[in-house]
Write a protein that holds these residues in place. Structure first.
Motif, PDB file in Angstrom:
ATOM      1  N   THR A 179       0.800  -1.231   0.000  1.00  0.00           N
ATOM      2  CA  THR A 179       0.000   0.000   0.000  1.00  0.00           C
ATOM      3  C   THR A 179       0.833   1.282   0.000  1.00  0.00           C
ATOM      4  N   SER A 180       2.166   1.164   0.048  1.00  0.00           N
ATOM      5  CA  SER A 180       3.007   2.345   0.211  1.00  0.00           C
ATOM      6  C   SER A 180       3.144   3.160  -1.072  1.00  0.00           C
ATOM      7  N   HIS A 181       2.444   4.284  -1.109  1.00  0.00           N
ATOM      8  CA  HIS A 181       2.603   5.182  -2.247  1.00  0.00           C
ATOM      9  C   HIS A 181       3.984   5.816  -2.239  1.00  0.00           C
ATOM     10  N   GLU A 182       4.553   6.018  -1.055  1.00  0.00           N
ATOM     11  CA  GLU A 182       5.891   6.589  -0.960  1.00  0.00           C
ATOM     12  C   GLU A 182       6.918   5.675  -1.627  1.00  0.00           C
ATOM     13  N   MET A 183       6.802   4.367  -1.390  1.00  0.00           N
ATOM     14  CA  MET A 183       7.723   3.425  -2.043  1.00  0.00           C
ATOM     15  C   MET A 183       7.487   3.388  -3.548  1.00  0.00           C
ATOM     16  N   MET A 184       6.236   3.518  -3.960  1.00  0.00           N
ATOM     17  CA  MET A 184       5.944   3.549  -5.396  1.00  0.00           C
ATOM     18  C   MET A 184       6.674   4.701  -6.072  1.00  0.00           C
ATOM     19  N   LYS A 185       6.767   5.842  -5.349  1.00  0.00           N
ATOM     20  CA  LYS A 185       7.403   7.025  -5.932  1.00  0.00           C
ATOM     21  C   LYS A 185       8.920   6.997  -5.805  1.00  0.00           C
ATOM     22  N   THR A 186       9.422   6.610  -4.626  1.00  0.00           N
ATOM     23  CA  THR A 186      10.844   6.781  -4.345  1.00  0.00           C
ATOM     24  C   THR A 186      11.667   5.506  -4.425  1.00  0.00           C
ATOM     25  N   ASP A 187      11.028   4.354  -4.275  1.00  0.00           N
ATOM     26  CA  ASP A 187      11.789   3.092  -4.291  1.00  0.00           C
ATOM     27  C   ASP A 187      10.981   1.984  -4.952  1.00  0.00           C
ATOM     28  N   PRO A 188      10.579   2.185  -6.215  1.00  0.00           N
ATOM     29  CA  PRO A 188       9.751   1.167  -6.874  1.00  0.00           C
ATOM     30  C   PRO A 188      10.438  -0.189  -6.983  1.00  0.00           C
ATOM     31  N   GLN A 189      11.753  -0.196  -7.186  1.00  0.00           N
ATOM     32  CA  GLN A 189      12.461  -1.475  -7.293  1.00  0.00           C
ATOM     33  C   GLN A 189      12.477  -2.210  -5.962  1.00  0.00           C
ATOM     34  N   GLY A 190      12.696  -1.447  -4.868  1.00  0.00           N
ATOM     35  CA  GLY A 190      12.661  -2.072  -3.550  1.00  0.00           C
ATOM     36  C   GLY A 190      11.303  -2.656  -3.249  1.00  0.00           C
ATOM     37  N   ARG A 191      10.251  -1.937  -3.650  1.00  0.00           N
ATOM     38  CA  ARG A 191       8.891  -2.433  -3.449  1.00  0.00           C
ATOM     39  C   ARG A 191       8.645  -3.697  -4.260  1.00  0.00           C
ATOM     40  N   GLN A 192       9.089  -3.695  -5.520  1.00  0.00           N
ATOM     41  CA  GLN A 192       8.924  -4.868  -6.358  1.00  0.00           C
ATOM     42  C   GLN A 192       9.640  -6.078  -5.770  1.00  0.00           C
ATOM     43  N   MET A 193      10.817  -5.848  -5.191  1.00  0.00           N
ATOM     44  CA  MET A 193      11.559  -6.954  -4.576  1.00  0.00           C
ATOM     45  C   MET A 193      10.789  -7.548  -3.412  1.00  0.00           C
ATOM     46  N   LEU A 194      10.159  -6.674  -2.606  1.00  0.00           N
ATOM     47  CA  LEU A 194       9.378  -7.175  -1.477  1.00  0.00           C
ATOM     48  C   LEU A 194       8.152  -7.949  -1.955  1.00  0.00           C
ATOM     49  N   LEU A 195       7.521  -7.472  -3.027  1.00  0.00           N
ATOM     50  CA  LEU A 195       6.354  -8.171  -3.561  1.00  0.00           C
ATOM     51  C   LEU A 195       6.742  -9.540  -4.120  1.00  0.00           C
ATOM     52  N   PHE A 196       7.874  -9.602  -4.786  1.00  0.00           N
ATOM     53  CA  PHE A 196       8.333 -10.890  -5.304  1.00  0.00           C
ATOM     54  C   PHE A 196       8.741 -11.822  -4.165  1.00  0.00           C
ATOM     55  N   GLU A 197       9.346 -11.251  -3.118  1.00  0.00           N
ATOM     56  CA  GLU A 197       9.703 -12.061  -1.949  1.00  0.00           C
ATOM     57  C   GLU A 197       8.448 -12.677  -1.340  1.00  0.00           C
ATOM     58  N   MET A 198       7.406 -11.867  -1.208  1.00  0.00           N
ATOM     59  CA  MET A 198       6.124 -12.359  -0.711  1.00  0.00           C
ATOM     60  C   MET A 198       5.574 -13.455  -1.606  1.00  0.00           C
ATOM     61  N   SER A 199       5.626 -13.211  -2.912  1.00  0.00           N
ATOM     62  CA  SER A 199       5.112 -14.180  -3.872  1.00  0.00           C
ATOM     63  C   SER A 199       5.847 -15.508  -3.779  1.00  0.00           C
TER      64      SER A 199
END
Length: 409
Positions: A179-199
């Motif tokens: 849900t982090s809009h801040e990560m979407m703006k400033t750290d999209p790659q870090g967010r994607q890594m966390l989503l893939f880790e979850m997956s």
């Protein structure tokens, strides 16, 4: 600079994150409800959008999925565009589906939240809540959000997914990343890594349970269903994200807001302790008063008039749930927390229509149990510092609530 309270109404952009961090958004919503309950903002960080702030109008829009779409391909359910998985594409989840496809997938998950399932989970939730409260230090300052709210909701996710305890600390991290809009703006790659880790973790559990007997946990229900057993990667990640966030964010933040309520209205807390019959209603009043979900977006599917305003196909319509739950036309003295409020259950914090939160009963049960167990201990809790809120325009997030337990009164 003109303060937002003094801006001409046609210049007001309620979507600015600072309004939610310092909690000034509520006063601005009251102004919109009074002056422009259907309000057009032509320019913002998120583009042009309509604001809907009245309870009745929000229900109207959420009751008509064919006219107001929540589908991901039409923009989804948030005011901001989620970059999702980068080159892999946008996450897909049944929350972001329109009829008829939505119903079949929702039906897979819904049996995990029936009254019989809630009855089955009640003893475990009570035991866990009691143990947590009994473990808290007396007279010392600690963070209620991390020690109680995050701890209890994470444990609930462990039960729902039959998730390994040793990895449970990752669940709130993944939920926040979704849900982090801040990560979407400033750290999209870090967010994607966390989503893939979850997956990857949920896919590992999925593979382990493919040949096992069907169980009551959510993963098992999905594995043994026609609607969700053959999801592609985007849909798998999306639905896991939806269920993790749904089981974590809303209940966690309501549990944190409970301390704010006790601090503001100690007399109402005493009333609850004296009359336990009010506790179930008080849980809904807490959800109404705090409103853990800030907004849900819909997209207009065809040109039409809505209460005299011309909505065009493709327009972004933002339903401010946080505002609808303080609508003076529905709730008398809406800014007060009243455990005996007769219509507390009319809140729209769980949504409305076909997308009403499937886990609403579970959230109510967890909050009710926490209030009951605190009342049983006659707990006196003092706020020991400022509540730290996040400037989040999708989730009404509380990051920290420093408290001190003074024992029983």
């Amino acid at each position: 600079m003109i303060s937002p309270e003094n801006l001409p109404i046609d210049q007001l952009d309620i979507s600015q994150s600072e309004y939610f961090k310092d909690d000034t958004a509520r006063a601005l919503f009251a102004r919109l409800r009074a002056e422009a309950p259907i309000h057009y903002c032509p320019e913002s960080e998120f583009g042009a959008y309509w604001s809907i702030t009245g309870h009745r109008q929000i229900q109207e829009i959420m009751s008509r999925p064919s006219l107001y779409s929540s589908a991901g391909e039409n923009g989804g359910v948030s005011i901001f565009e989620d970059p999702g998985l980068g080159e892999q594409g946008r996450m897909h989840m049944f929350l972001m589906m329109d009829p008829p496809g939505h119903a079949a997938k929702r039906r897979v998950v819904a049996p995990a939240f029936t009254p019989s399932e809630m009855l089955r989970l009640t003893a475990e939730i009570r035991k866990r809540t009691a143990a947590k409260l009994d473990s808290l230090p007396c007279g010392e300052v600690f963070d209620w959000t991390s020690e109680v709210a995050v701890s209890l909701t994470t444990a609930m996710l462990v039960t729902l997914f039959d998730f390994p305890e040793e990895d449970s600390h990752r669940l709130p991290v993944w939920s926040d990343a979704v849900t982090s809009h801040e990560m979407m703006k400033t750290d999209p790659q870090g967010r994607q890594m966390l989503l893939f880790e979850m997956s990857m973790k949920f896919m590992e559990l999925w593979q382990q349970r493919l040949d096992a007997e069907p169980g009551p946990d959510l993963l098992s229900r999905m594995i043994h269903s026609d609607a969700l057993s053959k999801m592609d990667q985007q849909e798998f990640i999306g639905n896991m994200a939806l269920l993790v966030v749904g089981g974590n964010d809303t209940t966690r933040n309501s549990m944190s807001a409970l301390i704010d309520v006790i601090h503001r209205w100690p007399g109402q807390w005493e009333k609850l302790k004296e009359d336990r019959s009010l506790i179930a209603n008080a849980a809904n009043e807490l959800i109404r008063w705090y409103s853990p979900v800030v907004h849900v977006r819909r997209t207009v599917m065809e040109d039409h008039l809505f209460h005299g305003f011309k909505f065009r196909k493709g327009d972004k319509v933002v339903n401010w749930i946080m505002s609808g739950n303080r609508d003076e036309k529905v709730f008398a003295d809406p800014d007060l927390f009243l455990p005996d409020r007769e219509n507390a259950r009319r809140h729209i914090a769980f949504g409305h229509g076909i997308h009403r939160c499937v886990g609403a009963r579970l959230a109510e049960l967890q909050l009710q149990t926490l209030i009951e167990e605190m009342a049983d201990r006659d707990m006196r809790i003092e706020l020991a510092g400022p509540i730290e809120r996040e400037g989040h325009i999708l989730v009404n997030a509380i990051n920290s609530v420093p408290v001190r337990i003074m024992g029983s009164s």
